[in-house]
Design a protein around this motif. Structure first.
Motif, PDB file in Angstrom:
ATOM      1  N   ILE A  27      23.260 -48.733  52.342  1.00 59.03           N
ATOM      2  CA  ILE A  27      23.636 -47.372  51.936  1.00 59.03           C
ATOM      3  C   ILE A  27      22.638 -46.355  52.485  1.00 59.03           C
ATOM      4  N   SER A  29      21.081 -43.410  51.400  1.00 58.30           N
ATOM      5  CA  SER A  29      20.818 -42.654  50.164  1.00 58.30           C
ATOM      6  C   SER A  29      20.566 -41.175  50.415  1.00 58.30           C
ATOM      7  N   GLN A  32      23.852 -39.460  50.886  1.00 58.96           N
ATOM      8  CA  GLN A  32      24.570 -39.456  49.616  1.00 58.96           C
ATOM      9  C   GLN A  32      24.042 -38.371  48.689  1.00 58.96           C
ATOM     10  N   TYR A  33      22.720 -38.251  48.615  1.00 56.40           N
ATOM     11  CA  TYR A  33      22.137 -37.235  47.742  1.00 56.40           C
ATOM     12  C   TYR A  33      22.523 -35.833  48.202  1.00 56.40           C
ATOM     13  N   LYS A  36      25.784 -34.584  46.697  1.00 57.59           N
ATOM     14  CA  LYS A  36      25.843 -34.407  45.253  1.00 57.59           C
ATOM     15  C   LYS A  36      26.359 -33.013  44.897  1.00 57.59           C
ATOM     16  N   ALA A  74      25.871 -38.727  43.031  1.00 56.30           N
ATOM     17  CA  ALA A  74      25.153 -39.570  43.990  1.00 56.30           C
ATOM     18  C   ALA A  74      24.442 -40.764  43.354  1.00 56.30           C
ATOM     19  N   ASN A  77      27.385 -43.333  42.532  1.00 53.70           N
ATOM     20  CA  ASN A  77      28.464 -43.434  43.521  1.00 53.70           C
ATOM     21  C   ASN A  77      29.857 -43.291  42.910  1.00 53.70           C
ATOM     22  N   TRP A  97      32.470 -44.124  45.804  1.00 52.49           N
ATOM     23  CA  TRP A  97      32.193 -43.805  47.196  1.00 52.49           C
ATOM     24  C   TRP A  97      30.768 -44.173  47.546  1.00 52.49           C
ATOM     25  N   PHE A  98      30.514 -44.304  48.830  1.00 56.36           N
ATOM     26  CA  PHE A  98      29.152 -44.381  49.352  1.00 56.36           C
ATOM     27  C   PHE A  98      29.183 -44.107  50.844  1.00 56.36           C
ATOM     28  N   ILE A  99      28.017 -43.818  51.392  1.00 56.36           N
ATOM     29  CA  ILE A  99      27.857 -43.608  52.831  1.00 56.36           C
ATOM     30  C   ILE A  99      26.963 -44.730  53.336  1.00 56.36           C
ATOM     31  N   PHE A 105      31.906 -43.135  55.588  1.00 59.46           N
ATOM     32  CA  PHE A 105      32.128 -42.780  54.194  1.00 59.46           C
ATOM     33  C   PHE A 105      33.167 -43.758  53.656  1.00 59.46           C
TER      34      PHE A 105
END
Length: 159
Positions: A27, A29, A32-33, A36, A74, A77, A97-99, A105
């Motif tokens: 991931i 992170s 993802q953050y 948010k 975030a 997820n 979800w996640f990246i 994505f």
């Protein structure tokens, strides 16, 4: 001894042929953050959009997603999608979800009360142009045997 060498060779061959799935990678992170908060889809664009209808996420016509609200959380997820555009189906749905590190994505849209691990199908889109207040998700669709990009342009509503 020959059997041991043969087994070792087969094991190495199988391990080296292992496919890399979008869901089995690490991931990202930091990205993802950055996502948010609350977002809206400002536009959905693709070549031939005036002639071709695209059923996005097996929910509704892609143009119905313009103006839809997306909340990304975030730290766990999860998120929430709501759509209420005139002439389109109204809906509200949780999602996970996640990246991943490849900039993909990964999205699973859930029904109310449904656990993500029970949902076997999802969507893998490419994330692009990420800034503090916008980003794009790009889906690839087949139009007449040719892959075409469907671009969902997100704009930040609030943090």
């Amino acid at each position: 001894m020959r059997k041991l060498i043969l087994m070792l060779a087969i094991s190495i061959a199988v391990a080296s042929c292992k496919s890399t799935s979008a869901t089995s990678t690490k991931i990202d992170s930091k990205s993802q953050y950055a996502m948010k908060g609350n977002w809206t889809i400002a536009s959905v664009d693709y070549p031939g959009s005036e002639y071709i209808k695209v059923n996005s996420f097996q929910i509704a016509d892609s143009k119905c997603f313009e103006g839809s609200s997306w909340k990304f959380v975030a730290n766990n997820n999860t998120g929430d999608l709501s759509m209420d555009k005139s002439g389109c189906p109204s809906m509200r749905s949780p999602f996970t979800w996640f990246i991943n590190k490849e900039g993909q994505f990964v999205l699973k849209i859930l029904n109310a009360g449904e656990k993500a691990k029970k949902v076997k199908e999802g969507y893998v889109l490419t994330i692009s142009g990420m800034t503090e207040d916008s980003f794009q998700l790009i889906d690839k669709i087949d139009v007449g045997g040719k892959l075409t990009d469907v671009v969902y342009q997100f704009k930040k509503v609030s943090k």
